[in-house]
Scaffold this motif. Sequence first.
Motif, PDB file in Angstrom:
ATOM      1  N   LYS A 110      36.512  20.569  30.904  1.00 48.37           N
ATOM      2  CA  LYS A 110      35.296  20.861  31.649  1.00 48.37           C
ATOM      3  C   LYS A 110      34.080  20.944  30.735  1.00 48.37           C
ATOM      4  CE  LYS A 110      34.713  25.045  32.972  1.00 48.37           C
ATOM      5  NZ  LYS A 110      34.937  26.297  33.715  1.00 48.37           N
ATOM      6  N   TRP A 111      34.249  21.581  29.593  1.00 50.78           N
ATOM      7  CA  TRP A 111      33.105  21.825  28.724  1.00 50.78           C
ATOM      8  C   TRP A 111      32.608  20.547  28.066  1.00 50.78           C
ATOM      9  CZ3 TRP A 111      31.846  26.066  30.609  1.00 50.78           C
ATOM     10  CH2 TRP A 111      32.806  26.999  30.960  1.00 50.78           C
ATOM     11  N   GLY A 112      33.454  19.492  28.072  1.00 50.19           N
ATOM     12  CA  GLY A 112      33.017  18.235  27.499  1.00 50.19           C
ATOM     13  C   GLY A 112      32.182  17.416  28.465  1.00 50.19           C
ATOM     14  N   ASP A 113      32.338  17.628  29.760  1.00 51.18           N
ATOM     15  CA  ASP A 113      31.625  16.828  30.758  1.00 51.18           C
ATOM     16  C   ASP A 113      31.446  17.659  32.018  1.00 51.18           C
ATOM     17  OD1 ASP A 113      30.434  14.822  32.105  1.00 51.18           O
ATOM     18  OD2 ASP A 113      32.218  13.540  32.298  1.00 51.18           O
ATOM     19  N   PRO A 132      47.749  40.044  43.147  1.00 47.79           N
ATOM     20  CA  PRO A 132      46.942  40.041  41.927  1.00 47.79           C
ATOM     21  C   PRO A 132      47.738  40.318  40.668  1.00 47.79           C
ATOM     22  CG  PRO A 132      45.854  41.273  43.676  1.00 47.79           C
ATOM     23  CD  PRO A 132      47.238  40.972  44.152  1.00 47.79           C
ATOM     24  N   SER A 133      48.825  41.094  40.775  1.00 46.84           N
ATOM     25  CA  SER A 133      49.616  41.430  39.593  1.00 46.84           C
ATOM     26  C   SER A 133      50.318  40.219  38.999  1.00 46.84           C
ATOM     27  CB  SER A 133      50.657  42.492  39.954  1.00 46.84           C
ATOM     28  OG  SER A 133      51.601  41.974  40.883  1.00 46.84           O
ATOM     29  N   GLU A 134      50.467  39.157  39.791  1.00 47.65           N
ATOM     30  CA  GLU A 134      51.137  37.955  39.324  1.00 47.65           C
ATOM     31  C   GLU A 134      50.171  36.874  38.872  1.00 47.65           C
ATOM     32  OE1 GLU A 134      53.625  36.634  42.458  1.00 47.65           O
ATOM     33  OE2 GLU A 134      55.018  38.342  42.349  1.00 47.65           O
ATOM     34  N   GLU A 135      48.862  37.124  38.987  1.00 50.08           N
ATOM     35  CA  GLU A 135      47.891  36.066  38.733  1.00 50.08           C
ATOM     36  C   GLU A 135      47.083  36.247  37.471  1.00 50.08           C
ATOM     37  OE1 GLU A 135      45.564  35.577  42.273  1.00 50.08           O
ATOM     38  OE2 GLU A 135      47.030  34.178  43.081  1.00 50.08           O
ATOM     39  N   GLY A 136      47.182  37.374  36.800  1.00 51.25           N
ATOM     40  CA  GLY A 136      46.444  37.539  35.562  1.00 51.25           C
ATOM     41  C   GLY A 136      45.352  38.583  35.659  1.00 51.25           C
ATOM     42  N   VAL A 147      34.024  36.652  30.245  1.00 53.11           N
ATOM     43  CA  VAL A 147      34.700  35.436  30.717  1.00 53.11           C
ATOM     44  C   VAL A 147      33.666  34.527  31.381  1.00 53.11           C
ATOM     45  CG1 VAL A 147      36.411  34.521  32.332  1.00 53.11           C
ATOM     46  CG2 VAL A 147      36.908  36.604  31.047  1.00 53.11           C
ATOM     47  N   ASP A 148      33.716  33.231  31.030  1.00 50.37           N
ATOM     48  CA  ASP A 148      32.885  32.243  31.715  1.00 50.37           C
ATOM     49  C   ASP A 148      33.478  31.945  33.085  1.00 50.37           C
ATOM     50  OD1 ASP A 148      30.859  31.609  29.719  1.00 50.37           O
ATOM     51  OD2 ASP A 148      32.517  30.801  28.533  1.00 50.37           O
ATOM     52  N   LEU A 149      32.627  31.939  34.104  1.00 48.29           N
ATOM     53  CA  LEU A 149      33.097  31.739  35.477  1.00 48.29           C
ATOM     54  C   LEU A 149      32.336  30.603  36.145  1.00 48.29           C
ATOM     55  CD1 LEU A 149      34.772  32.789  37.952  1.00 48.29           C
ATOM     56  CD2 LEU A 149      32.779  34.201  38.515  1.00 48.29           C
ATOM     57  N   TRP A 150      33.094  29.656  36.685  1.00 46.13           N
ATOM     58  CA  TRP A 150      32.556  28.609  37.539  1.00 46.13           C
ATOM     59  C   TRP A 150      33.229  28.750  38.904  1.00 46.13           C
ATOM     60  CZ3 TRP A 150      29.626  24.022  35.980  1.00 46.13           C
ATOM     61  CH2 TRP A 150      29.243  24.039  34.634  1.00 46.13           C
ATOM     62  N   GLY A 168      37.391  31.246  32.344  1.00 40.53           N
ATOM     63  CA  GLY A 168      37.903  30.901  31.021  1.00 40.53           C
ATOM     64  C   GLY A 168      38.696  29.607  31.110  1.00 40.53           C
ATOM     65  N   ASN A 169      39.949  29.643  30.693  1.00 38.36           N
ATOM     66  CA  ASN A 169      40.815  28.472  30.748  1.00 38.36           C
ATOM     67  C   ASN A 169      41.759  28.489  31.946  1.00 38.36           C
ATOM     68  OD1 ASN A 169      39.846  27.262  28.370  1.00 38.36           O
ATOM     69  ND2 ASN A 169      41.104  28.631  27.116  1.00 38.36           N
ATOM     70  N   ASP A 170      41.546  29.412  32.859  1.00 39.25           N
ATOM     71  CA  ASP A 170      42.424  29.528  34.016  1.00 39.25           C
ATOM     72  C   ASP A 170      41.695  29.086  35.288  1.00 39.25           C
ATOM     73  OD1 ASP A 170      44.527  30.606  32.508  1.00 39.25           O
ATOM     74  OD2 ASP A 170      43.667  32.618  32.664  1.00 39.25           O
ATOM     75  N   ARG A 171      42.454  28.498  36.194  1.00 37.51           N
ATOM     76  CA  ARG A 171      41.915  28.161  37.508  1.00 37.51           C
ATOM     77  C   ARG A 171      42.672  28.971  38.555  1.00 37.51           C
ATOM     78  NH1 ARG A 171      40.713  22.214  38.944  1.00 37.51           N
ATOM     79  NH2 ARG A 171      38.748  22.914  38.013  1.00 37.51           N
ATOM     80  N   ILE A 172      41.914  29.636  39.394  1.00 37.17           N
ATOM     81  CA  ILE A 172      42.481  30.432  40.480  1.00 37.17           C
ATOM     82  C   ILE A 172      41.980  29.842  41.794  1.00 37.17           C
ATOM     83  CG2 ILE A 172      42.692  32.741  41.479  1.00 37.17           C
ATOM     84  CD1 ILE A 172      41.966  33.836  38.673  1.00 37.17           C
ATOM     85  N   GLU A 173      42.866  29.721  42.748  1.00 35.42           N
ATOM     86  CA  GLU A 173      42.543  29.070  44.017  1.00 35.42           C
ATOM     87  C   GLU A 173      42.672  30.053  45.166  1.00 35.42           C
ATOM     88  OE1 GLU A 173      45.268  26.051  46.180  1.00 35.42           O
ATOM     89  OE2 GLU A 173      43.838  24.807  45.056  1.00 35.42           O
TER      90      GLU A 173
END
Length: 309
Positions: free
Chosen positions: A7-10, A37-41, A79-82, A153-158
Motif C-alpha cells: 500500500k505504501w508504495g502506491d 475481538p479477542s481473536e482479532e488482535g 498505528v496508521d489507519l486507512w 498498520g500491516n493488518d486488514r480487518i473486515e
Amino acid sequence: MGTVDNKWGDECSVIGDKGEIDYIDYQNDKSVCGYDPSEEGPIIISAPFPFVEGKPRSVFVGETAIDSITITNTTSEAVDLWTKIYASTPEDSFKLSLMKPPSTDDVKCQAGFIDFSVMEDRMLQPGEALTIWLSCKPMELGLYTTVVHFDAGNDRIERVAFLLADDNISQLPRYDIPQDIRALIERKQIPDVIAGGLTINNYASYFKTLLIMEEIQLEEDMGRHDMECVTMRRRGGYLSLVVPGLAERRPSLLQGDDIFVKLADADDTTTPYQGYIYRVEADEVYLKFNNEFHLCHNDGHPLQCALQI
C-alpha cells in the motif's frame, strides 16, 4: 485488489480499488456477523448494524439508517489507519462520515456535512478510540450489503453489514389463506358468505373472504409465469434466467423475490431448490441458490421454474 504490504508504495491505486461482493449467506454463515475481538488482535473494531433476532435490521425505503463504528488502539504504539468501503450491493449505497449524518430537516448541518467512501491515512494514538459513522439510504426494496476494510498498520480487518429495506406493506403480519376457503375455490365453489350477499351483519367476513379470493387469484396469475424446459447460465457467482415479459413488468419482479427450481423431468414429489433474485435487468434476473445447487448446475439442464413474490 492490492495488499496492505504494498500500500505504501502506491497508495492511490490501492486505496481506490473497488471490490465486488459475492453471495453472502448470512443465515448459514454466522461468522460474517459475529466477531470476537479477542481473536482479532489489538485493534478492536465494533460491528455496525447488528442483527435483530437473527435477521438484518430493517429500514424503510427512503429513510437513512445510521450506525457508529468504534476503532480502538489497545497497543502502546501509534498505528496508521486507512478505512474504505471495499464494496456495496447495490453499488455506492453505503457511505462513511466522521460526524453523525444530520436529519433531513436540519438544513444548517446538512450544508456542512461530508460523507465519503475512503478515509485516508490517519494516525491512531496508543489507547485512542475513533468513532466513524456508516449510513445507508435505500431507494428500493431488498437486501443491502456492504464490506468495510480497515487497514491498521500491516493488518486488514473486515466488517460486513446488512440492511433490509422494507415498506409499510412488507412489514405487515403474515396471514395464510385458510385451507377451507382454498379448497372451495379449487373446486370452483363460492363460499357461503359471498353467495348469500352483503348484509349489515356479515360486512367484515364478506370483504375478508373477498380479499382471500383475490389472493388466491393472484397466486394463479403468478403461476402463469412459471416456466418449463428453460435453462439458466452461469454469470460469475450467480445464475441468470431470461424471463419473458420482464421488460414490460409482466411479471413485476424485485430483488429478494423467491424462485423455486427443479429438473424438468423430476416427479411431483421432488423438493425444489429455493433461491432468490439478486438483481433484475431488462429481461433477465440474476439468481442465487445454496452452494450445492451451484456446484451441480449444468447450463444445459432443462428446468422447471416457479416465481414467487
